[in-house]
Design a protein around this motif. Structure first.
Motif, PDB file in Angstrom:
ATOM      1  N   PRO A  22       0.800  -1.230   0.000  1.00  0.00           N
ATOM      2  CA  PRO A  22       0.000   0.000   0.000  1.00  0.00           C
ATOM      3  C   PRO A  22       0.833   1.281   0.000  1.00  0.00           C
ATOM      4  O   PRO A  22       0.484   2.238  -0.699  1.00  0.00           O
ATOM      5  N   ALA A  23       1.934   1.315   0.758  1.00  0.00           N
ATOM      6  CA  ALA A  23       2.757   2.525   0.802  1.00  0.00           C
ATOM      7  C   ALA A  23       3.385   2.799  -0.560  1.00  0.00           C
ATOM      8  O   ALA A  23       3.380   3.939  -1.052  1.00  0.00           O
ATOM      9  N   GLY A  24       3.921   1.751  -1.185  1.00  0.00           N
ATOM     10  CA  GLY A  24       4.543   1.940  -2.484  1.00  0.00           C
ATOM     11  C   GLY A  24       3.540   2.318  -3.558  1.00  0.00           C
ATOM     12  O   GLY A  24       3.804   3.184  -4.397  1.00  0.00           O
ATOM     13  N   ALA A 426      -1.658   4.778   8.100  1.00  0.00           N
ATOM     14  CA  ALA A 426      -0.334   5.411   8.166  1.00  0.00           C
ATOM     15  C   ALA A 426       0.541   4.993   6.997  1.00  0.00           C
ATOM     16  O   ALA A 426       1.342   5.792   6.499  1.00  0.00           O
ATOM     17  N   CYS A 427       0.412   3.739   6.554  1.00  0.00           N
ATOM     18  CA  CYS A 427       1.173   3.318   5.374  1.00  0.00           C
ATOM     19  C   CYS A 427       0.781   4.160   4.161  1.00  0.00           C
ATOM     20  O   CYS A 427       1.641   4.613   3.397  1.00  0.00           O
ATOM     21  N   CYS A 428      -0.527   4.370   3.987  1.00  0.00           N
ATOM     22  CA  CYS A 428      -0.984   5.172   2.855  1.00  0.00           C
ATOM     23  C   CYS A 428      -0.576   6.637   3.005  1.00  0.00           C
ATOM     24  O   CYS A 428      -0.177   7.279   2.024  1.00  0.00           O
ATOM     25  N   ALA A 429      -0.660   7.163   4.221  1.00  0.00           N
ATOM     26  CA  ALA A 429      -0.305   8.567   4.445  1.00  0.00           C
ATOM     27  C   ALA A 429       1.177   8.805   4.193  1.00  0.00           C
ATOM     28  O   ALA A 429       1.562   9.805   3.560  1.00  0.00           O
ATOM     29  N   THR A 430       2.029   7.908   4.679  1.00  0.00           N
ATOM     30  CA  THR A 430       3.466   8.079   4.456  1.00  0.00           C
ATOM     31  C   THR A 430       3.827   7.837   2.997  1.00  0.00           C
ATOM     32  O   THR A 430       4.706   8.503   2.437  1.00  0.00           O
TER      33      THR A 430
END
Length: 453
Positions: A22-24, A426-430
């Protein structure tokens, strides 16, 4: 030149995003929306594998709490995470999902889920959008670090691949669920480059318990081992009788209370599960940070379990003392208090046959049963990890100070939060912040086309 699988031996591009969680993916979306041509490289055969696994029981996207309470869930890293949540928090994540055609609802616990509870439809719609933005994906590309000239080096089925990128987003996850790609192999690669890192530790994890029948006090053998500088491992796990009967069964409608040596307290109702050697499950996960840190500091942590949180201590004592006639104690506890199964089993585990004959001891144990945990389960069994890239090593756009043009996002950063949608948010926000930061960085440089050679 690309081979028949779409891979290549050499790639030059504006932005390489390493990691397809998700973060990537969120970093890719943010950068592509800014006009950057993005390449996503991942070691696994497909992206979002941990995301899909998390959604097997119903994808918990985020939480409906008010912002202040939501941000407090990140504890010591709240000052660093809260500004990112202000830009892209729970409400924004729900709106984003709706933009992909996925409606959401708020469950009774305040958690937010897609209406169909599934992760796969959302991931499919997300990938379709990303491909429409021109994002290119390279699967089975495992990052091996940097080459002498600063290019990125990957192991891929055709052989080593060299990637020259003007900017990089690292979104490699923490150290849990190695089989899904989050194996922490990036830690030494960044440490060699002088990046400040906190050791990876299990978070939202289970624990091994101290055996209830462990010898009290210090044994002669333990004393001799201590003299020789050897610390004996404490006896862990339930007794064979309890483990055989109750491992895998849940403790339902209980309260867990714990105060650590620094005075920090946890008190919450919920459920958890007895494992073969200890405890795990949502209520234990919620307390895991305090329990883990107390074990690190003192070698053990003891929490108290209220088996009947809806009953006052006085009522419990009265019911235990009520004459039971010819009934067994087990039948008596079930009849008067509805206490049977694993809850009755844990009483016998803790008190033994002799202790169960003392009504005061039984009543006290029902309301405050001490359970001592002595070790967190291994990182690869944890839902998430704490530790990773220190925020002090990053600027406000999540770029590494030691490596200009390299950004970090997701669980590889040094933060942790309980389950309940906080991890994914938080993964998506970062990821979004890192993608926007990379686009801003590239805009500050001379323009160049993304090209393959």
């Amino acid at each position: 030149m690309p081979d028949s699988s779409g891979s290549s031996r050499a790639l030059a591009c504006d932005l390489a995003i390493i990691g397809g969680g998700p973060a990537g993916l969120m970093a890719a979306e943010a950068a592509a929306a800014a006009g950057v041509r993005v390449h996503v490289l991942d070691a696994m055969p497909s992206v979002g594998r941990k995301f899909l696994l998390a959604g097997k029981g119903g994808l918990n996207l985020t939480h409906s709490e008010q912002h202040t309470l939501f941000a407090s869930r990140y504890a010591g890293r709240q000052p660093q995470i809260e500004p990112l949540l202000q830009a892209f928090g729970g409400p924004e994540l729900r709106a984003w999902a709706q933009g992909l055609g996925v409606d959401t609802f708020v469950g009774t616990s305040g958690r937010v889920f897609p209406t169909d509870m599934k992760a796969a439809p959302l991931l499919r719609a997300w990938l379709q959008r990303l491909r429409g933005q021109g994002v290119q994906f390279h699967m089975r590309h495992r990052w091996l670090g940097w080459m002498d000239d600063g290019a990125l080096r990957f192991a891929a089925p055709p052989g080593d691949v060299r990637v020259a990128a003007r900017a990089v987003v690292l979104a490699l996850g923490g150290g849990s669920w190695a089989r899904l790609g989050s194996d922490g192999a990036w830690v030494p690669l960044l440490a060699q480059r002088g990046v400040a890192l906190a050791p990876l530790r299990p978070s939202n994890c289970g624990f091994d318990v101290l055996r209830a029948d462990a010898p009290a006090g210090e044994t002669r053998r333990a004393f001799l081992q201590e003299l020789l500088g050897r610390t004996p491992a404490p006896p862990v796990g339930w007794t064979p009788h309890f483990a055989e009967r109750f491992a895998g069964q849940p403790f339902k409608t209980v309260a867990l209370r714990f105060t650590d040596s620094q005075g920090r307290s946890f008190d919450r109702r919920g459920e958890f599960v007895a494992t073969a050697t200890g405890v795990e499950g949502s209520l234990v996960y919620a307390a895991s940070q305090l329990l883990r840190d107390e074990i690190v500091a003192h070698g053990h942590a003891t929490f108290h379990l209220d088996l009947l949180p809806d009953h006052a201590p006085e009522r419990v004592l009265m019911e235990v003392r009520h004459p039971r006639g010819s009934r067994s104690l087990s039948s008596h506890l079930k009849s008067r208090l509805g206490l049977d199964g694993i809850k009755a089993g844990i009483l016998y585990e803790h008190l033994g046959k002799e202790g169960m004959g003392d009504p005061v001891a039984v009543a006290h144990a029902i309301k405050a049963l001490p359970i001592t945990v002595v070790a967190a389960r291994p990182i690869d069994e944890a839902i998430s990890t704490a530790g990773g890239v220190a925020f002090e090593a990053l600027d406000e756009h999540l770029m590494l100070r030691a490596l200009p043009g390299v950004f970090c996002a997701g669980e590889m950063l040094d933060w942790e939060a309980p389950t309940g949608g906080y991890l994914l948010t938080a993964c998506c926000a970062t990821g979004r912040a890192a993608g926007e930061g990379a686009a801003r960085w590239l805009a500050s440089l001379s323009g160049a086309d993304c090209r393959r050679s």
